[in-house]
Design an enzyme around this catalytic site. Structure first.
Site, PDB file in Angstrom:
ATOM      1  N   LYS A   1       0.845  -1.202   0.000  1.00 35.68           N
ATOM      2  CA  LYS A   1       0.000   0.000   0.000  1.00 35.68           C
ATOM      3  C   LYS A   1       0.877   1.246   0.000  1.00 35.68           C
ATOM      4  CE  LYS A   1      -1.701   2.751   3.075  1.00 35.68           C
ATOM      5  NZ  LYS A   1      -1.582   4.010   2.326  1.00 35.68           N
TER       6      LYS A   1
ATOM      7  N   GLU B   1       9.503   1.407  10.881  1.00 40.42           N
ATOM      8  CA  GLU B   1      10.542   2.408  10.596  1.00 40.42           C
ATOM      9  C   GLU B   1       9.859   3.759  10.700  1.00 40.42           C
ATOM     10  OE1 GLU B   1      13.702   2.051  10.078  1.00 40.42           O
ATOM     11  OE2 GLU B   1      13.847  -0.109   9.791  1.00 40.42           O
TER      12      GLU B   1
ATOM     13  N   CYS C   1      13.571  11.003   6.988  1.00 41.90           N
ATOM     14  CA  CYS C   1      13.526  10.552   8.385  1.00 41.90           C
ATOM     15  C   CYS C   1      14.895  10.674   9.045  1.00 41.90           C
ATOM     16  CB  CYS C   1      13.047   9.108   8.431  1.00 41.90           C
ATOM     17  SG  CYS C   1      14.033   8.018   7.395  1.00 41.90           S
TER      18      CYS C   1
ATOM     19  N   GLU D   1       9.644  16.449  14.899  1.00 41.90           N
ATOM     20  CA  GLU D   1      10.065  16.302  13.501  1.00 41.90           C
ATOM     21  C   GLU D   1       9.305  17.317  12.651  1.00 41.90           C
ATOM     22  OE1 GLU D   1       8.820  12.660  11.473  1.00 41.90           O
ATOM     23  OE2 GLU D   1      10.893  12.406  10.810  1.00 41.90           O
TER      24      GLU D   1
HETATM   25  P1  NAD Z   1       2.215   8.634   7.791  1.00 41.05           P
HETATM   26  O1  NAD Z   1       2.469   7.830   8.998  1.00 41.05           O
HETATM   27  O2  NAD Z   1       1.140   9.662   7.819  1.00 41.05           O
HETATM   28  O3  NAD Z   1       1.848   7.675   6.556  1.00 41.05           O
HETATM   29  C1  NAD Z   1       2.714   6.653   6.117  1.00 41.05           C
HETATM   30  C2  NAD Z   1       1.908   5.587   5.415  1.00 41.05           C
HETATM   31  O4  NAD Z   1       1.079   4.926   6.369  1.00 41.05           O
HETATM   32  C3  NAD Z   1       0.956   6.100   4.343  1.00 41.05           C
HETATM   33  O5  NAD Z   1       0.867   5.130   3.328  1.00 41.05           O
HETATM   34  C4  NAD Z   1      -0.370   6.212   5.099  1.00 41.05           C
HETATM   35  O6  NAD Z   1      -1.490   6.145   4.248  1.00 41.05           O
HETATM   36  C5  NAD Z   1      -0.282   5.015   6.014  1.00 41.05           C
HETATM   37  N1  NAD Z   1      -1.001   5.106   7.281  1.00 41.05           N
HETATM   38  C6  NAD Z   1      -1.114   6.174   8.102  1.00 41.05           C
HETATM   39  N2  NAD Z   1      -1.794   5.823   9.208  1.00 41.05           N
HETATM   40  C7  NAD Z   1      -2.084   4.506   9.090  1.00 41.05           C
HETATM   41  C8  NAD Z   1      -2.761   3.563   9.924  1.00 41.05           C
HETATM   42  N3  NAD Z   1      -3.283   3.922  11.104  1.00 41.05           N
HETATM   43  N4  NAD Z   1      -2.862   2.291   9.493  1.00 41.05           N
HETATM   44  C9  NAD Z   1      -2.332   1.909   8.310  1.00 41.05           C
HETATM   45  N5  NAD Z   1      -1.703   2.766   7.475  1.00 41.05           N
HETATM   46  C10 NAD Z   1      -1.575   4.041   7.874  1.00 41.05           C
HETATM   47  O7  NAD Z   1       3.617   9.268   7.360  1.00 41.05           O
HETATM   48  P2  NAD Z   1       3.962  10.218   6.130  1.00 41.05           P
HETATM   49  O8  NAD Z   1       3.593  11.610   6.466  1.00 41.05           O
HETATM   50  O9  NAD Z   1       3.447   9.631   4.861  1.00 41.05           O
HETATM   51  O10 NAD Z   1       5.566  10.049   6.065  1.00 41.05           O
HETATM   52  C11 NAD Z   1       6.444  10.797   6.803  1.00 41.05           C
HETATM   53  C12 NAD Z   1       6.904  10.047   8.033  1.00 41.05           C
HETATM   54  O11 NAD Z   1       7.560   8.838   7.651  1.00 41.05           O
HETATM   55  C13 NAD Z   1       7.942  10.830   8.811  1.00 41.05           C
HETATM   56  O12 NAD Z   1       7.658  10.737  10.184  1.00 41.05           O
HETATM   57  C14 NAD Z   1       9.242  10.120   8.467  1.00 41.05           C
HETATM   58  O13 NAD Z   1      10.246  10.306   9.424  1.00 41.05           O
HETATM   59  C15 NAD Z   1       8.797   8.717   8.352  1.00 41.05           C
HETATM   60  N6  NAD Z   1       9.777   7.922   7.585  1.00 41.05           N
HETATM   61  C16 NAD Z   1      10.554   7.014   8.237  1.00 41.05           C
HETATM   62  C17 NAD Z   1      11.518   6.277   7.542  1.00 41.05           C
HETATM   63  C18 NAD Z   1      12.396   5.274   8.236  1.00 41.05           C
HETATM   64  O14 NAD Z   1      12.986   4.445   7.537  1.00 41.05           O
HETATM   65  N7  NAD Z   1      12.519   5.304   9.551  1.00 41.05           N
HETATM   66  C19 NAD Z   1      11.665   6.472   6.172  1.00 41.05           C
HETATM   67  C20 NAD Z   1      10.855   7.405   5.529  1.00 41.05           C
HETATM   68  C21 NAD Z   1       9.902   8.128   6.248  1.00 41.05           C
END
Ligand code: NAD
Length: 489
Positions: free
Chosen positions: A180, A254, A288, A387
């Site tokens: 997804k 992650e 991240c 962040e």
């Molecule tokens: P987000 O958590 O809003 O969404 C990430 C993904 O999860 C999207 O596909 C979203 O639709 C889905 N999602 C959100 N809530 C969900 C739930 N309750 N159940 C299932 N799916 C859900 O994050 P974002 O704004 O898209 O991305 C940015 C974040 O990702 C930042 O905090 C960044 O640090 C983190 N990130 C971490 C890494 C790592 O490797 N540690 C890498 C890239 C990004």
């Protein structure tokens, strides 16, 4: 690519392009022009059911989980070659979805994923999936089996990279996957599905279904999913961890970060700052691992601030498709509002803007924010703890290496970090004391795909990359053997 609308009207479900069950669509808006860049269907629960059923069948009925790992790896190699053959187009596609400058994105968004596919394809031939151990009471076959049906969920900031980090080890392990992508970046994910189809991936093994948060959560809860591999925000990660905990479902997370770059008092700024800034404002600061807290020794504080200001003010902000651009737009208007909100919060907290703080002059469309540098920052401020996910850095003074380590560790996150020094022994001592999963000692490289990557504390659970990344998708089974029997492996 620019101006050309990329439209998908079907999902890749179980290896076939299926019409969506609902009528919802995801509109992709180019963040530098604010104009439509493409469209994809948005999955409903019924679509997720179909994708999970297909993955379940392909796992339970095979043959995918039972093929030799090297056979499964052939598909990854072909996908990697196919991505390489369209490197520039793929980089441009991702840039039109989320705004990464192609100057960085070609390597970070596209070449890096091909390296990950190749790395796990190679590992298929070297990893010991089976091992006969001399147990305490006789021989035991310890075998590593695929964990089952995987729900892989990715954010928008490095979409293809995260897809590779999950799909490559999951598929080599023998799992089947429902992927997804984030609603902001469905186009590169569906293009990846086409490349998997072209590489001959057997039907059922992979589905790619763009969806929002709610349907994502439905996928997480789905009783026929065995394992959730999630990358995204800490808030969502906690929710997903709670659901999986209740169900005793396997999961790895992650999550976010607020990494500290420690400039020691003997550092050569001319050498260190280009590498440090390359990581601090990487991907427009939407990374991240971005080193967004810069810790400077008090007696060199002004010198560090001046050197950072000079370099940051020279950064070229603008059209991310222009190879000279270093900082592009943020992914969406709401992300710019978030970043601007933090700039306001920082000022209210008493920090001073030394550079930037507004929208770049002369750019009248697109969700741009100037590279911004905050000084007079205390580590307890929200701009130092939370962040921001944009090109906003804070400089925090410290006295002595121990205090630098204490400030670096005074964070709910623990993803990455760096130390810059003329003395690598001293730097290594600091590196060992900082509680993060990844660290850089005078190095521009935040992640080496042959080694584990992941977070301490609220930055995650589990490690991607390296053999550890493969093991996230394996279950261990011990089979005690009769004395004298040697299985054919
Ligand atoms: P987000 O958590 O809003 O969404 C990430 C993904 O999860 C999207 O596909 C979203 O639709 C889905 N999602 C959100 N809530 C969900 C739930 N309750 N159940 C299932 N799916 C859900 O994050 P974002 O704004 O898209 O991305 C940015 C974040 O990702 C930042 O905090 C960044 O640090 C983190 N990130 C971490 C890494 C790592 O490797 N540690 C890498 C890239 C990004």
């Amino acid at each position: 690519m620019a101006g050309e609308l990329k439209v998908y009207d079907r999902f890749f479900i179980g290896g076939e392009w299926k019409a969506p069950a609902g009528t919802g669509t995801v509109e992709v808006i180019n963040p530098s022009t604010e104009e439509p860049a493409g469209r994809a269907p948005e999955a409903t629960e019924a679509d997720m059911d179909r994708a999970v059923e297909a993955a379940r069948r392909a796992f339970d009925e095979g043959p995918w989980p039972h093929l030799a790992p090297a056979e499964r790896a052939l598909v990854l190699t072909k996908v990697s070659e196919a991505i390489q053959a369209e490197m520039a187009e793929m980089a441009a596609l991702i840039t039109t979805e989320m705004g990464a400058p192609v100057s960085w994105g070609t390597m970070g968004q596209v070449l890096a994923p091909t390296m990950i596919f190749n790395y796990y394809a190679d590992m298929a031939g070297t990893y010991a999936f089976d091992e006969v151990r001399a147990g305490l009471m006789g021989p035991v076959l310890v075998t590593n089996e695929p964990v089952g049906v995987v729900a892989a969920i990715a954010p928008w900031n490095v979409p293809l990279f995260i897809a590779a980090a999950k799909l490559a080890p999951a598929l080599v392990a023998g799992c089947t996957v429902v992927f997804k992508p984030a609603p902001e970046t469905p186009l590169d994910a569906l293009r990846l599905a086409e490349l998997f189809e072209g590489a001959g991936l057997p039907k059922g093994v992979l589905s790619v279904v763009p969806a929002g948060r709610q349907v994502g959560e439905y996928l997480v809860r789905h009783p026929k999913v065995d394992k959730v591999s999630f990358t995204g925000s800490t808030v969502a990660g906690k929710k997903i961890g709670a659901i999986c905990g209740e169900q005793l479902k396997r999961f790895s997370l992650e999550l976010g970060g607020k990494s500290a770059a420690i400039v020691l008092d003997d550092a050569d700024l001319d050498e260190a700052l280009p590498m440090l800034l390359g990581n601090a404002i990487m991907n427009n600061g939407e990374a991240c691992i971005a080193q967004t807290r810069i810790l400077a020794p008090r007696d060199r504080y002004q010198e560090v601030v001046d050197a950072l200001s000079e370099r940051m003010s020279a950064m070229k902000v603008g059209d991310p498709l222009d190879p000279a651009t270093e900082v592009g737009p943020l992914v969406a208007e709401r992300q710019r509002e978030r970043v601007e909100g933090y700039i306001k919060i920082g000022q209210e907290e008493g920090a001073k803007v030394a550079l930037g703080g507004g929208r770049p002059a002369g750019i009248d469309r697109g969700w741009f924010v100037e590279p911004t540098l905050f000084v007079d920052v205390d580590n307890s401020m929200r701009i130092a703890q939370e962040e921001i996910f944009g090109p906003v850095l804070v400089v925090i003074p410290y006295e002595g290496d121990d205090q630098a380590v204490a400030v670096a560790n005074d964070s709910s996150y623990g993803l990455c970090g760096s130390v810059w020094t003329a003395d690598p022994d001293r730097g290594l001592e600091v590196a060992r004391k900082v509680r993060t999963g990844t660290y850089m000692l005078n190095s521009p490289i935040p992640i080496d795909f042959a080694t584990p990557f992941g977070g301490y504390k609220e930055s995650g659970l589990g490690r991607e990359f390296g053999p550890e990344g493969l093991e996230l998708f394996l279950e261990q089974k011990s089979i005690t053997l009769p004395a004298g029997y040697t299985p054919k492996l």
